[in-house]
Design an enzyme around this catalytic site. Sequence first.
Site, PDB file in Angstrom:
ATOM      1  N   SER A  58       0.790  -1.231   0.000  1.00 46.98           N
ATOM      2  CA  SER A  58       0.000   0.000   0.000  1.00 46.98           C
ATOM      3  C   SER A  58       0.825   1.286   0.000  1.00 46.98           C
ATOM      4  O   SER A  58       0.251   2.385  -0.050  1.00 46.98           O
ATOM      5  CB  SER A  58      -0.958   0.013   1.195  1.00 46.98           C
ATOM      6  N   LYS A  61      -0.026   3.825  -2.592  1.00 46.06           N
ATOM      7  CA  LYS A  61      -1.044   4.865  -2.446  1.00 46.06           C
ATOM      8  C   LYS A  61      -0.447   6.255  -2.259  1.00 46.06           C
ATOM      9  O   LYS A  61      -1.169   7.255  -2.376  1.00 46.06           O
ATOM     10  CB  LYS A  61      -1.982   4.503  -1.305  1.00 46.06           C
ATOM     11  N   SER A 114      -5.838   3.424   4.436  1.00 49.73           N
ATOM     12  CA  SER A 114      -5.311   2.496   3.435  1.00 49.73           C
ATOM     13  C   SER A 114      -6.420   1.687   2.766  1.00 49.73           C
ATOM     14  O   SER A 114      -6.273   0.493   2.501  1.00 49.73           O
ATOM     15  CB  SER A 114      -4.265   1.550   4.044  1.00 49.73           C
TER      16      SER A 114
END
EC number: 3.4.16.4
Length: 372
Positions: A58, A61, A114
């Site tokens: 993640s 992101k 997230s």
Amino acid sequence: MFKKAAVLVLVLFQVLAFTGPALAKPPGISALAGVLMDAGSGQIYYSKKGDVRREPASLTKIMTAILAIENGNLEELVTVSPRAASVSVGQDIGLKSGDSLTLENLVKAALIYSANDSTVAIAEHIGGTEQEFIRMMNAKAVLLGAYSTRFANTNGYHHPNHYTTARDLAVITRYALGNKKFAELVGTPETTILWADGRKKEIRNTNRLLKNGSYQGLYGVKTGTTLRAGDCLVAAAARDGRNLIAVVLHCGNRYNDAVKLLDYGFDHFNRVTLCRFSEKLAGRRVEGGVLPEVALVAGNTAEVYLPGEDVAKVKREIKFDGPVRAPVRRGQRLGEVVYSFDGKELARVELVSAVDVKKPGPFGRLYDALDF
């Protein structure tokens, strides 16, 4: 010595000695890869397999969010598509087809909580399609100098063509933190996601280092976890006017690893002035001038942080441009000085003329009459 050479490069090496406390041994970390970067200068203080490709999970992101902030209107409403609503792997905020939220709420969900479903909604809104947005992500990575990075999705799911490096993530994060909105969001411990119809969801930041000020000066950035990528973290902290970025990938304990790197940077690197503005660093012979030589001075001040070794070896490489012929203007570039440490460039500073050097006789008077 200067006969008709188009460009002359003269290289001088000088060892500059700095005294200070003995350098602590670099920390041992459980991470399979890690980097510690000075956010101000981009200088790398520590690297463990920093240029080896790894999955970012993640941490992806970070790129998704900065593109959304830069290319979208955060107050604009986004309608969630069936495709975005169908994302159910990993963490999500439970988006449903037809839901309406502002872009800012979706970015909050991506960076703070997230949420994987929010990134697809962001991508479709900004890029028209998720694939077009991924193209934008890859183009931005190249633009930032993250040449070992390739994105195949917006959230970090495993894909054979989805990878980056610890160094590239530090580069991307350094850029992203220059955006005030991004920096604000990644430092938010908890917040509320709001739907246009009034629904709410309380979320907390997945970065435990933000909890109750557990690390002095910490202000972000992002966690990431998948089975293949392991536990990952990008952490940024500021102390005494310095900003450091720690990236740790596939860790046994990502929080301990990040703290070790940040402590190492804050405790064992000292500020060193390589040169000061207008400091004389060299001299050059002038052909056809009223002066036989001109002093070359630094065009600006260069300061870096270096480990406090008893003898820290910094190489100073002076590169002259081509032969110097009168007339010469004060402040005219005549070369550059490049400083390096341990084989890596620290700073590059222009060398400029300290004074005007005229031609003798009527040519000198003509030079005076010209408006430069």
